[in-house]
Design a protein around this motif. Structure first.
Motif, mmCIF file in Angstrom:
data_model
loop_
_atom_site.group_PDB
_atom_site.id
_atom_site.type_symbol
_atom_site.label_atom_id
_atom_site.label_comp_id
_atom_site.label_asym_id
_atom_site.label_seq_id
_atom_site.Cartn_x
_atom_site.Cartn_y
_atom_site.Cartn_z
ATOM 1 N N TYR A 1 0.842 -1.188 0.000
ATOM 2 C CA TYR A 1 0.000 0.000 0.000
ATOM 3 C C TYR A 1 0.882 1.244 0.000
ATOM 4 O O TYR A 1 1.882 1.303 0.707
ATOM 5 C CB TYR A 1 -0.888 -0.022 1.249
ATOM 6 N N TRP B 1 3.912 6.171 -3.779
ATOM 7 C CA TRP B 1 2.825 6.659 -4.629
ATOM 8 C C TRP B 1 1.534 6.194 -3.996
ATOM 9 O O TRP B 1 1.361 5.014 -3.714
ATOM 10 C CB TRP B 1 2.950 6.141 -6.064
ATOM 11 N N LYS B 2 0.636 7.125 -3.764
ATOM 12 C CA LYS B 2 -0.588 6.838 -3.030
ATOM 13 C C LYS B 2 -1.426 5.760 -3.722
ATOM 14 O O LYS B 2 -1.554 5.741 -4.940
ATOM 15 C CB LYS B 2 -1.404 8.137 -2.936
ATOM 16 N N GLY B 3 -1.980 4.885 -2.930
ATOM 17 C CA GLY B 3 -2.842 3.845 -3.480
ATOM 18 C C GLY B 3 -2.271 2.467 -3.204
ATOM 19 O O GLY B 3 -1.192 2.309 -2.630
ATOM 20 N N SER B 4 -3.017 1.466 -3.613
ATOM 21 C CA SER B 4 -2.646 0.090 -3.338
ATOM 22 C C SER B 4 -1.952 -0.519 -4.557
ATOM 23 O O SER B 4 -2.549 -0.629 -5.620
ATOM 24 C CB SER B 4 -3.915 -0.701 -2.991
ATOM 25 N N MET C 1 -1.937 -1.514 -10.094
ATOM 26 C CA MET C 1 -2.590 -0.929 -8.927
ATOM 27 C C MET C 1 -4.009 -1.441 -8.763
ATOM 28 O O MET C 1 -4.592 -2.011 -9.681
ATOM 29 C CB MET C 1 -2.600 0.600 -9.049
ATOM 30 N N GLN C 2 -4.549 -1.215 -7.555
ATOM 31 C CA GLN C 2 -5.957 -1.535 -7.320
ATOM 32 C C GLN C 2 -6.849 -0.737 -8.278
ATOM 33 O O GLN C 2 -7.839 -1.254 -8.788
ATOM 34 C CB GLN C 2 -6.302 -1.226 -5.860
ATOM 35 N N GLU C 3 -6.479 0.520 -8.510
ATOM 36 C CA GLU C 3 -7.136 1.277 -9.564
ATOM 37 C C GLU C 3 -6.778 0.630 -10.896
ATOM 38 O O GLU C 3 -5.792 -0.073 -10.999
ATOM 39 C CB GLU C 3 -6.646 2.726 -9.592
ATOM 40 N N ALA D 1 -10.365 -2.282 -16.628
ATOM 41 C CA ALA D 1 -10.387 -3.129 -15.433
ATOM 42 C C ALA D 1 -8.993 -3.136 -14.821
ATOM 43 O O ALA D 1 -8.028 -2.658 -15.421
ATOM 44 C CB ALA D 1 -10.808 -4.557 -15.776
ATOM 45 N N ARG D 2 -8.914 -3.692 -13.624
ATOM 46 C CA ARG D 2 -7.626 -3.845 -12.956
ATOM 47 C C ARG D 2 -6.695 -4.698 -13.833
ATOM 48 O O ARG D 2 -7.107 -5.693 -14.413
ATOM 49 C CB ARG D 2 -7.873 -4.525 -11.607
ATOM 50 N N ARG E 1 -4.161 -7.397 -14.369
ATOM 51 C CA ARG E 1 -3.774 -8.570 -13.590
ATOM 52 C C ARG E 1 -2.605 -9.326 -14.204
ATOM 53 O O ARG E 1 -2.081 -10.252 -13.605
ATOM 54 C CB ARG E 1 -4.976 -9.504 -13.449
#
Lengths: 348, 353
Positions: free
Chosen positions: B174, B194-197, B214-216, B237-238, B240
């Motif tokens: 995270y 960097w902000k975010g997951s 990223m989660q985004e 989409a994410r 993967r």
């Protein structure tokens, strides 16, 4: 997506409740009753009571902000990973139960199912079930915002340990719960004993199942008599909902119920509701509604969690069915007049 | 929503977006009838090669060795298999039984067991036989001499990757990624914020860039020489699955209805450049794998199609027909002569070119 034979989504039930209310008791009851179903259970790291289940996963309750500029868009990062992992073993279980810690906010759990495409395409949120302690909830509503969130968010509420309080105290507690969330199903239980189909398979987040937005305490099929004890002197104004019934007013958490028998203009409603959740979404915990749009033969249903909205045409209005629009917003310090006026301005 | 992909070095939105012109090819040349079909019998979550023998990693318990003259199923985990990595001679897997297991062509052995039986859900193999894995927030690495080192990340480890040179590990978590030199005792791991997951993580083959999924629905990257940020967004989409094409020219990615290839051939990487977008489909790209020798990328789609795409001109050859079963694993052998793939529903295949 062009998957004609898309497999059925695995239902996920979220169990919340303040510390000591009886979540684990309910969980063990669900797992031990002879229902022939297999559950994958996601528990929090601090769960210490032994749970006998084949598929049990410890979660860390990592709440992650989405980097999308939406201040309340949080997801449970651990859930995204765990559900990814569990889906490798699909076929081994029929449903998933997520037990949260007593201090958890249910919103990030619910938002995970809307925000993560991968999670949302394989699983669906079935219901948020909140276990409340009949003895202590009243105090927790005063001093623990988490406890109030869990009540406000719930689709089903178990008032547990009812054997420890007097009928009057119980009735008063129910009225207080109703003051926060008049739309949840309420059950009085001892040792979390409840028919499992009252907590599982509720489809409460299914847009097709926003059937009846009547406050649950007005419906006939509740198993308890609800005499409405509003005669206590509690120093607040009583709210009058459309039906004339009064109930407790909670100081900071309310529901705003809206109703219109005039058709709405979708070109007014959508910008209004999107702007409402964009500006007030931090304080709106849940919303749902059934809408009748002008010149539209179908019912439109929507629901939301904070700033996330989901909506679709549900089905054609039936012959003789009353075409009215109903919506409810549950949240903290809601600007009720602003919401009412905004809704009314959406009339076509 | 149409694709609005661009590499960006700031948080501001630019206006130089590309319009994608859909590929109108209807009849694709197909090699699908040359595929050796394999019934994996379970969801396929990974595929690797020992020489010319494909090895499928199944969602539960087993590896499937799919030699031409016979298949062999080897149960190695007591439960789901969550992650796998291969260096050509051994496959290392992490499972929800809390075990890290190494399997070669002859045998398998337990390399580590989590003391609390937590999921081992990230694994990576490095140069010189190093192996890394994680359970929860703690990443472990065992070097070639057998020394064990551990690092506790600020949140759950969501991705692990070795740099191709030197003993250096990237850990995604995270709010960023951490660069860790396990053997540099006393050296503080370098945090790239960097902000975010941040989920998956990969070094560029030349070691100059680090990229995370990223989660985004976005990638984030850092130029390691100066920490310059790179944002790669616009996916439906994410993401993967991602991997390098030959010589690290492009980073091929899933997550959209076409293969998205970010150019990394210049010193600025994809910054202020458009990605290549190839092999448009109605279905989303689920997995990608760059050919090891040629500028070709393979992609598996959510509708079951597997396509080989030449990067220079976008020419497409079909390796598996769409049948509605999402492709879940894809891999080339080291020579680039064989492509193996598998689906969530358990059908698999090997194409020899």
């Amino acid at each position: 997506m062009t998957t004609p034979s898309a497999p059925a989504k695995i239902p996920v039930t979220v169990l919340t409740g303040y510390l000591g209310a009886g979540k684990t008791t309910l969980l063990n009851r669900i797992l031990s009753e002879p229902h022939g179903k297999k559950y994958a259970v996601i528990v929090n790291e601090f769960g210490e009571i032994g749970i006998d289940n084949e598929l049990i996963v410890n979660a860390d309750e990592e709440v992650f902000e989405m980097n999308n500029g939406c201040i309340c868009c949080t997801v449970r990062g651990d859930l995204v990973r765990i559900i990814d992992g569990l889906m490798r073993r699909k076929g081994r279980f029929d449903a998933i139960i997520v037990e949260t810690t007593g201090l958890a906010d249910p919103a990030p759990v619910a938002q995970t199912f809307f925000m993560d495409e991968q999670v949302g395409s394989r699983t669906k949120l079935d219901a948020v079930v909140t276990v409340a302690d009949a003895m202590w909830l009243k105090d927790r509503l005063k001093d623990a915002p988490e406890a109030k969130n869990q009540i406000a968010f719930a689709d089903v509420i178990l008032i547990n340990k009812t054997d420890l309080v007097s009928p009057d105290a119980l009735a008063e507690l129910e009225a207080r719960i109703r003051g926060i969330n008049p739309y949840a199903r309420l059950h009085r239980t001892e040792r979390a004993k409840v028919a499992l189909d009252e907590v599982l398979g509720r489809n409460a987040f299914d847009l097709d199942r926003i059937l009846d937005l009547e406050p649950a305490f007005l419906t006939a099929d509740e198993e308890h008599e609800h005499d409405h004890h509003h005669d206590h002197d509690h120093g607040h104004d009583h709210h009058h909902h459309g039906n004339g019934l009064k109930h407790y007013h909670d100081e900071d958490m309310q529901s705003v119920a809206l109703r219109s028998d005039k058709p709405l203009d979708p070109d007014k409603f959508f910008p209004w509701v999107q702007d409402l959740v964009a500006t007030e979404g931090k304080d709106i915990l849940r919303c749902k509604g059934i809408l009748s749009f002008k010149d539209d033969p179908e019912r439109f249903v929507f629901q939301g969690v904070h700033m996330i909205l989901d909506g679709d045409h549900q089905r054609a209005w039936k012959d003789g069915e009353k075409r009215e629009s109903r919506a409810v917003f549950i949240g903290r310090h809601l600007p009720e007049e602003k919401i009412r006026q905004g809704f009314e301005s959406c009339v076509a | 929503m149409g694709p609005r992909l661009r590499g960006d070095d700031s948080k501001t939105n630019g206006n130089d977006e590309t319009e994608y012109v859909p590929d109108t090819t209807t009849q694709l040349p197909s090699l699908a009838d040359r595929v050796r079909p394999i019934d994996a019998g379970a969801s396929v979550v990974g595929v690797h090669f020992f020489g010319a023998m494909p090895v499928f990693v199944l969602g539960e318990e087993a590896l499937l060795f799919a030699a031409k003259d016979g298949e062999r199923r080897v149960a190695i985990h007591d439960g789901g298999i969550l992650a796998s990595a291969c260096d050509g001679t051994r496959i290392v897997t992490g499972g929800d039984d809390g075990k890290l297991i190494a399997t070669d062509a002859e045998a398998h052995q337990v390399l580590a067991t989590d003391d609390k039986k937590r999921w081992i859900d990230q694994v990576a193999l490095g140069p010189d036989g190093a192996v890394a894995w994680s359970a929860g927030k703690v990443a472990h690495v065992r070097g070639k001499k057998g020394e064990l080192r551990s690092f506790e990340a600020p949140s759950t480890v969501a991705g692990l990757a070795f740099a191709s040179k030197g003993f250096r590990l990237a850990i995604a978590h995270y709010n960023g990624a951490t660069l860790w030199f396990p053997n540099a005792a006393g050296a503080k791991p370098q945090m790239l914020e960097w902000k975010g997951s941040h989920l998956g993580v990969i070094f560029s083959p030349d070691g100059k860039f680090l990229v995370t999924t990223m989660q985004e629905s976005a990638l984030h990257g850092w130029r390691l020489s100066d920490g310059q940020h790179m944002r790669m967004s616009g996916y439906s989409a994410r993401v993967r699955s991602f991997g390098w094409t030959v010589d690290g020219v492009f980073l091929a990615t899933s997550g959209s209805e076409q293969i998205i290839l970010w150019p990394f051939d210049g010193k600025d990487g994809p910054m202020r450049r458009q990605p290549k977008m190839l092999a448009q489909s109605e279905a989303r790209v689920a997995v990608v794998a760059g050919h090891p020798r040629q500028p070709v990328v393979a992609a598996g789609y959510a509708d079951g199609a597997v396509l080989l795409v030449r990067i220079d001109d976008g020419a497409i050859i079909e390796a598996r027909k769409a049948d509605g079963q999402p492709v879940s694993a894809l891999g080339w052998d080291a020579s680039g002569q064989m492509l193996a793939f598998g689906t969530e529903a358990g059908s698999a295949g090997v194409l020899t070119l």
